[in-house]
Design a protein around this motif. Sequence first.
Motif, short mmCIF file in Angstrom:
data_model
loop_
_atom_site.label_atom_id
_atom_site.label_comp_id
_atom_site.label_asym_id
_atom_site.label_seq_id
_atom_site.Cartn_x
_atom_site.Cartn_y
_atom_site.Cartn_z
N LEU A 1 11.64 15.82 -9.53
CA LEU A 1 10.49 16.69 -9.80
C LEU A 1 9.32 16.34 -8.89
O LEU A 1 8.61 17.23 -8.38
CB LEU A 1 10.08 16.58 -11.27
N PHE A 2 9.12 15.03 -8.68
CA PHE A 2 8.02 14.57 -7.84
C PHE A 2 8.17 15.11 -6.41
O PHE A 2 7.23 15.61 -5.81
CB PHE A 2 8.02 13.04 -7.84
N PHE A 3 9.39 15.04 -5.87
CA PHE A 3 9.60 15.53 -4.51
C PHE A 3 9.54 17.05 -4.41
O PHE A 3 9.16 17.59 -3.39
CB PHE A 3 10.93 15.00 -3.96
N VAL B 1 13.97 -2.36 -3.95
CA VAL B 1 13.06 -2.67 -2.84
C VAL B 1 13.28 -1.69 -1.68
O VAL B 1 12.34 -1.25 -1.02
CB VAL B 1 13.24 -4.13 -2.37
N THR B 2 14.56 -1.32 -1.46
CA THR B 2 14.87 -0.34 -0.41
C THR B 2 14.21 1.01 -0.71
O THR B 2 13.64 1.66 0.19
CB THR B 2 16.40 -0.14 -0.30
N ILE B 3 14.26 1.40 -1.97
CA ILE B 3 13.63 2.67 -2.38
C ILE B 3 12.12 2.62 -2.16
O ILE B 3 11.51 3.58 -1.67
CB ILE B 3 13.98 2.99 -3.84
N VAL B 4 11.50 1.48 -2.52
CA VAL B 4 10.05 1.32 -2.28
C VAL B 4 9.77 1.43 -0.78
O VAL B 4 8.79 2.07 -0.37
CB VAL B 4 9.57 -0.05 -2.84
N GLY B 5 10.63 0.82 0.04
CA GLY B 5 10.46 0.91 1.49
C GLY B 5 10.52 2.34 1.99
O GLY B 5 9.74 2.74 2.87
N MET C 1 4.57 6.49 -7.00
CA MET C 1 5.91 6.36 -7.56
C MET C 1 6.50 4.95 -7.44
O MET C 1 7.11 4.45 -8.40
CB MET C 1 6.85 7.39 -6.93
N PRO C 2 6.36 4.23 -6.31
CA PRO C 2 6.89 2.85 -6.26
C PRO C 2 6.28 1.94 -7.31
O PRO C 2 6.98 1.10 -7.89
CB PRO C 2 6.53 2.39 -4.84
N LEU D 1 -2.77 1.08 -12.46
CA LEU D 1 -1.49 1.62 -12.93
C LEU D 1 -0.45 0.52 -13.06
O LEU D 1 0.31 0.46 -14.05
CB LEU D 1 -1.02 2.69 -11.94
N ALA D 2 -0.42 -0.39 -12.08
CA ALA D 2 0.53 -1.51 -12.12
C ALA D 2 0.26 -2.40 -13.32
O ALA D 2 1.19 -2.81 -14.04
CB ALA D 2 0.43 -2.31 -10.82
N TRP D 3 -1.01 -2.70 -13.55
CA TRP D 3 -1.37 -3.59 -14.68
C TRP D 3 -1.05 -2.93 -16.02
O TRP D 3 -0.47 -3.56 -16.91
CB TRP D 3 -2.87 -3.91 -14.58
N LEU D 4 -1.42 -1.65 -16.16
CA LEU D 4 -1.22 -0.95 -17.43
C LEU D 4 0.26 -0.75 -17.75
O LEU D 4 0.74 -1.18 -18.81
CB LEU D 4 -1.94 0.40 -17.37
#
Length: 549
Positions: free
Chosen positions: A22-24, A78-82, A106-107, A156-159
């Motif tokens: 959906l994001f893409f 990690v590959t997906i984040v890259g 998203m990552p 966002l990361a912290w929450l």
Amino acid sequence: MKSFETKRNNFINNYIVISQVLFFLLMGVLLFRTTNVSFEDLYIKSNTIIVFLLLLALIPLLQMISPRFSNSQVFLDVTIVGIYIVVAVFFLSKEYDDLFKIVLLMPVIIMALKYGVRMALFTALVLSSVLFMIGYFKHFIDIDADIVFSSVLFLLAWLLGNMTETEYSIRTELERLATHDGLTDIYNHRSFQNLLDQELEKAQKENNSVSLILLDIDYFKYYNDAYGHQEGDRVLVSLAQILKETVGKLGYCARYGGEEFGVILPGIGIHRAKDIGEAIRRRIEESNFPGVNVFPKGKLTASIGIAEFPLNANNKEKLIKKADEALYRAKFVSKNRVESYYSVFDEVSLPLKEEEKELFNSISAFTMVINAKDRYTYGHSLRVMEMAKNLSLRMEVEAKLIQEITFGALLHDIGKVEISREVLNKPGKLNENEWNLLKMHPVWGADIVDPLKSFYRVKEIILYHHENYDGTGYPSGICGEDIPLGARILRIVDSYDAMTTDRPYKAGMSLEQALEELDRYSGTHYDAVLLKEFKKMVLEMDEAQNQLS
């Protein structure tokens, strides 16, 4: 357990895949809007669109195949984040609309949901560095917006990371409450069943063994009656700790029910399992529990039964049943011992003819009926079988007859299947009619095994095991050497066990009292030669037991 964790991870992976698709799709709409691409000039912008479509297909594909490569799950993520970083750099460096910064959200979401706050914050740091590097090449014309967006990434990361870890902690605690016994903090009965299913399925696939130990505390009712259930609970907690320390990482310990415990030993055969069971038994016997003076031998002891998959059973129900039979054997023969599963029925059935085996299985079932009606008879038969076999070996009886004496001793009371539970368990003296009924059990037992022609002497052993040496016994009144040897052996050991066993209506005699009582009837009720050897045997056994204690 692992199944809950696997389900949770699968759900999260599915949600992430759907979210990314959906994001893409939304990104595609954004791409068309910001580049003013019409259907007429799709060919001109084809390079950008091809890159976008490839990445659109690649990321969900990696997410979908990642559960198949659980060992490299972190690498795939990690590959997906890259890939996301490449997408962001590609669009932002070509001076597209800064709205493409949302690709970097998203990552952070993925890493927060899957790995918690630390990994999410680290991802936010990497993405912020990428964002500021792009800003550097653009001469920081949007530095304020970059700082705000970077702050959003960290927030966002912290929450989400903390929410994930909080959910994990609560779920772990709830899972523990559901899978562990509230008193002893080892696995509960439901977990025991699930773990056994899991390990048996694994063993079947890998052609491996699983051994099962069932343990029951001896005379534990005495302790609860003397000190109350709260003190009894403390003993159960201590015993569970002994189990965990002794078994360690070799298997799973569970409270099976009441004062009964189970141990599942994956990849371990019955011989090693018996060594582990013996180590547990010794630890319990040597431990100093408060108030052990109430136990018959002044110490807490346990009886242990062991069976192995697939050696003794080919499914869970049969494995538990076999271990339970071994436990009863340990408990009713002498207590404070470890017994691996062994069935005299399995051994005896080997030489039988095919037409006899069906009947033989029916006879085996009769012993379970007697067990249900009268546990004393079941335990008594096991003890008598052991002593009769040992005495036959000392008398150097031929191997075939030893086997028949063993089988006959186990089945000597099978005729009691025809007698009601009320008569068998009557606490007082039997009346004349009841006594006459009970005296028929040797005849009925002999009739039951009569069709087994391969063991014709078993019938005689059962029929004459209440005959006296002087001819005053029943049912036929035969005497002396006319009584078969197996029946004369059984007459002695049957009487001895009946004398020394506690019943609800009378306490058992001591060894000395029982031998004195047997001596009174030497040459009248009992064969004097056999009785002399039997007395030597039980005295040696008692001495060995005392040395062991």
